[in-house]
Enzyme design. Sequence first.
Site, mmCIF file in Angstrom:
data_model
loop_
_atom_site.group_PDB
_atom_site.id
_atom_site.type_symbol
_atom_site.label_atom_id
_atom_site.label_comp_id
_atom_site.label_asym_id
_atom_site.label_seq_id
_atom_site.Cartn_x
_atom_site.Cartn_y
_atom_site.Cartn_z
ATOM 1 N N TYR A 106 -5.802 -11.391 61.123
ATOM 2 C CA TYR A 106 -5.194 -12.538 60.461
ATOM 3 C C TYR A 106 -4.695 -12.242 59.051
ATOM 4 C CZ TYR A 106 -7.446 -15.164 64.219
ATOM 5 O OH TYR A 106 -7.838 -15.625 65.452
ATOM 6 N N ILE A 107 -5.053 -11.106 58.488
ATOM 7 C CA ILE A 107 -4.688 -10.817 57.098
ATOM 8 C C ILE A 107 -3.807 -9.577 57.043
ATOM 9 C CG2 ILE A 107 -6.664 -11.949 56.027
ATOM 10 C CD1 ILE A 107 -8.138 -9.335 56.002
#
Length: 644
Positions: A106-107
Amino acid sequence: MAFVKNLFDKNFIEYASYVIRDRAIPDLEDGLKPVQRRIMHTLFEMDDGRFQKVANVVGRVMKYHPHGDASIGGALVVLANKGIFIERQGNFGNPFTGDGASAPRYIECRVHPLAKEFLVTNPHVTHYVPNYDGRSQEPEVYRAKIPVALIIGAEGIAVGMSTKILPYNIREVLEAEKHALRGEPFSIFPDVPTGGLIDVSNYNDGNGKIVTRAVFDTSDEKKIVITELPLDSTSDSLLASIENAYKAGKIKISSIDDYTTDHCQIEIKLPRGVYAKDVVDALYAYTDCEKSISCQMLVIKDNLPQVMTATAIIQYYAKKLTAIIKDELEYEQGKLTEELHARTLERIFIEERIYKKIEQMKTAEDVNAAVKKGFVPFKDELVRDVTDDDVEQLLKIPIRRISLFDMNRNREQVTAINKQLKEIHRKLRHLTDCAIDYLDGMLAKFRPEDLERRTQIAQFNAVDVKRVVKRETPLRYDDKGYLGTSVSGGTELLRVTPYDRVFIMRRSGIYMVCDVPDKLFVDTGIWYCNYADKEIIGKVLFTVIYRDPQTKFAYIKRCRVSGWIMNRDYFIAPEGMDVLHVDTRDSFSFTLHYEKKPRMKLKAEQFNAADFEEKGLKANGVRLSAHETQSVTAESTAMQPSLL
């Protein structure tokens, strides 16, 4: 057995060396651990100016780092939060609250532009070695231009050794490096983004300890607001320590709320009758609002673990910076010299029509010889001798380029190259000035808020818990012979704290000193119990009346106890004697009761303790009578409360 022992010894030494050098301890050269170095190498390889999924980066790093993806992902998040290596996009956690980062998928991240400035990736300057499977190349260590180990700090536990390097302020580190380059004295102390207070009185330049405190706002006397965290703390850990102290009854609070986001804000509300000034010392004493942190600057230097100081690291980097700049300048000088040589060859080759001399040549050797011969009259204009590679490059020049060759442009290029070479010669003569200019340039590239000091240096004494705590817990002794704070019923002897020590003298005449017991069987009777303070016990004059079990003669000894070893039994009377009475009064009367015998008229005799001199603790007593003694009774008035 000897073979097995040698095998274990060899394997253990290899494992210990691996953990020390390749996992836990940062290298002085670039301040990075191997996993961090491999992350940066991968990001440099993947750099295209766009953000990359952290999960993708982690997968690529595994090509160089033979360990699990979890350890790589965690190391990447930590490195990204240092702020100068990796640019972040997404939730990388919160250093104030201790919240973790989102999952790697997600990052996103990419290499920070500043990292390209101080980590030298040029393979002509930085040494590269094969990775663990030999399929790729990775840097042995980067040649860093600034003291990375101090700027980001480090913590690691290896086999038989550990490192704890606190982070420093970037501006102060670079300014200190400039002072070192000029040969000027400097001093430098840690600084962390979460702020707080530190006392560096015993820091010992990185190899001592610091005392760190939270910052309180006590403007409202009924409320304490924690605005800055101590080092190595988060709002969650601090909150937990305060709650534990409250549950243990060590501090008095009404409620506590945590509003921490990108700065610390923990509000502690106080109950009725309690004010901020009454609680501050207790917070420092019983919670993580005050901590003592031991530091050790252990790094890998020249492939060996070595303990260094902050001053020594900065001085090392000052010398190293000039060496790196020298290597970079010499590499650039070599490139420009080759470029100048190529431009000069090209000009002479075309301007003097040397290419015309190869038209009649039949073989490659003749062509090569003709070209070299054509440059002989212009030898003084050349930078170096003409090689076969030079001839090969000249022969690759297309006819179109020869026909359109611009002599003026060539001369401009040569002039520009000579100007650059002259500037490089000047810099090589003034390497120290170049290094200082580089550091000034680096400081200009940081944002002003990144250079501000957040941790305040102060001087304060660590709060003594023994001074803050109140003696409120009763120490009881019951008729079954148990002594302690958990004894129910019985007689209350003292009010104590968990940090007190008590002096106990049993009925047998054996005395000892121990920590305040929870529940300890001492004897079915005790003579004396008090705080084990040498100023208190040393003033007590013990009067001991004892009897020789063989002769049954009674003796008296008056002495003081001035020293002891914890949890060790001592006998106040000579060994083997029966203790009949122990008293702590300076003057009192006592009566010896003699055994009844035929024709013996004297049944008892009274004495005054003050009539006998004080002796040493190990001395023998004075015989009171030549009659066989059965018992002793002493007047019961003015007895001390702690004498039972």
